[in-house]
Motif scaffolding. Structure first.
Motif: not given
Length: 450
Positions: A328-335, A342-349, A359-365
């Motif tokens: 459900x998350x953007x391909x650049x984020x992890x679910x 569930x939550x969408x998060x950015x990887x370290x860096x 906890x970025x938005x579901x389709x946020x890069x």
């Protein structure tokens, strides 16, 4: 001498006079000895069989003078009789009468069996009842005294031998209750008992039985597993735990601690179970779906759960749905899967909009963070080190003319020193070359001999 006629008088001695209170059947006076002479009582009994009339004032006029040989023309005595005392004749009153003057006796009205006296006080005629020890004068009558052996009835209280009765209750011992005058039948089997000013109960004389007002009979308590009670004169039951009254009997009705039980109009048991429990075979059984707030049910022996959002029923249990399986998350984020969500998060860096990393938005890069640009203190020292940005990370490199102090550290922790030349590497190269040449020659000679 001529013979004279003689008269024979038979004198009867009467010393006991018993009076019963109206409607109570108890003896008001068990023993009372009148001071009136025996001949007076005898003549009173004789007079009672003759013709007499009663005036409105309660005065008895005796017409038959032949019954008393001592009655003289000069002696007058209303409601009494003349008796000879010494050389004179005096008027003596009948029992329950008192003398108001020398010739007239008046009815006492002090109660059955009680005499009285009349006296003039300040020109007014006052009556004084001659009460026995168990009685006292009240309202110009002899009233029985209350005590521990003769307590006040129907809610009355005893004070100084006198009963104070509640409203609608009367009698010396408060024995008469207005609402019981025509109630509780048959009277030979049932007592009418005072409860309050306006309330009464019907109790069987045999207190081991109970009175059923529906059929007006006394019978053993029909409740069974409980006790009989009276509610507004109606027979009811106070049942034991696990039983409910149904048509004047205690019927089993138990759904277990997790439910309440009732009986319908036909006496059938109905269970209402608490949340998380369901009725099964007349009992409230646990129906646990694994998480609170779940509606559980058993139909035809099969358990089913109505699970909340984020969960699904899996063999009668609510289990978490892994939403990350549907990406459900953007391909650049992890679910990141959570219980029920569930939550969408950015990887370290990496970071999302406005620098958000979790906890970025579901389709946020998520975009790479240039650590070398945003933080001038990323590497240990900027004098001899260069920061080099990488996707999601960075490394620290030595400037030209410098070399790492150690190669066993993280690239971000690299420290550099000035580069120094050394003969050791050249010597190592020469020794290695000589060794290789000698090794080759030895091998060549071995081949020729073979």
């Amino acid at each position: 001498m001529p013979l004279r006629k003689c008269k024979l008088f038979i004198i009867a001695i009467v010393t006991i006079y018993c009076i019963c209170l109206e409607e109570t059947g108890t003896t008001a006076i068990e023993e009372h000895k009148f001071v009136t002479s025996d001949i007076t009582i005898l003549d009173y009994e004789l007079l009672s069989n003759e013709h007499e009339s009663v005036t409105d004032e309660g005065i008895v006029n005796v017409n038959d003078t032949e019954s008393n040989e001592l009655q003289q023309d000069e002696c007058q005595c209303k409601n009494g009789r003349c008796v000879k005392k010494g050389d004179t004749e005096v008027c003596e009153c009948f029992p329950e009468y008192g003398k108001i003057n020398d010739t007239v006796c008046k009815f006492c009205d002090c109660g059955p069996g009680f005499n009285c006296t009349y006296r003039k006080i300040f020109g007014t005629e006052e009556k004084f009842c001659q009460c026995t020890d168990d009685y006292q004068q009240r309202n110009k009558r002899c009233i029985i005294k209350c005590n521990s052996e003769r307590p006040c009835q129907n809610g009355g209280t005893c004070s100084l031998g006198q009963c104070t009765c509640p409203k609608y209750v009367s009698g010396d011992l408060c024995e008469n209750f207005r609402w019981c005058e025509n109630k509780c039948y048959p009277r030979q089997e049932v007592d009418c008992v005072y409860v309050s000013d306006y309330e009464y109960n019907c109790l069987c004389k045999n207190r081991s039985l109970v009175y059923d007002d529906d059929d007006l009979t006394c019978k053993p308590c029909p409740c069974g597993a409980g006790n009989c009670t009276l509610r507004y004169r109606s027979l009811g039951c106070s049942c034991n735990n696990g039983y409910i009254e149904f048509r004047k009997t205690c019927k089993s009705c138990d759904c277990g601690w997790a439910g309440s039980c009732r009986l319908d109009w036909a006496g059938r048991k109905q269970c209402t179970c608490q949340e998380g429990y369901v009725e099964r075979e007349g009992r409230c059984m646990a129906c646990d779906c694994g998480i609170p707030g779940t509606t559980c049910s058993i139909k035809n022996g099969v358990k089913s759960c109505e699970c909340p959002k984020g969960y699904k029923d899996h063999f009668g249990r609510c289990v978490d749905i892994n939403e990350c399986q549907s990406s459900p998350c953007h391909y650049s984020a992890i679910c990141v899967n959570n219980q029920g969500s569930f939550t969408c998060e950015c990887e370290k860096g990496y970071q999302g909009m406005e620098g958000r990393r979790t906890e970025v938005e579901q389709y946020e890069a998520c975009e790479d963070i240039d650590e070398c640009e945003n933080n001038i203190r990323t590497c240990p020292s900027w004098e001899n080190i260069i920061c080099f940005n990488l996707p999601g990370t960075y490394k620290c490199m030595c400037k030209e003319g410098y070399q790492p102090v150690s190669i066993d550290v993280s690239p971000q922790d690299t420290r550099c020193i000035e580069y120094k030349r050394s003969w050791v590497p050249a010597i190592i190269v020469i020794v290695t070359a000589v060794f290789m040449i000698a090794f080759t020659v030895v091998i060549h000679k071995c081949v020729k001999k073979s």
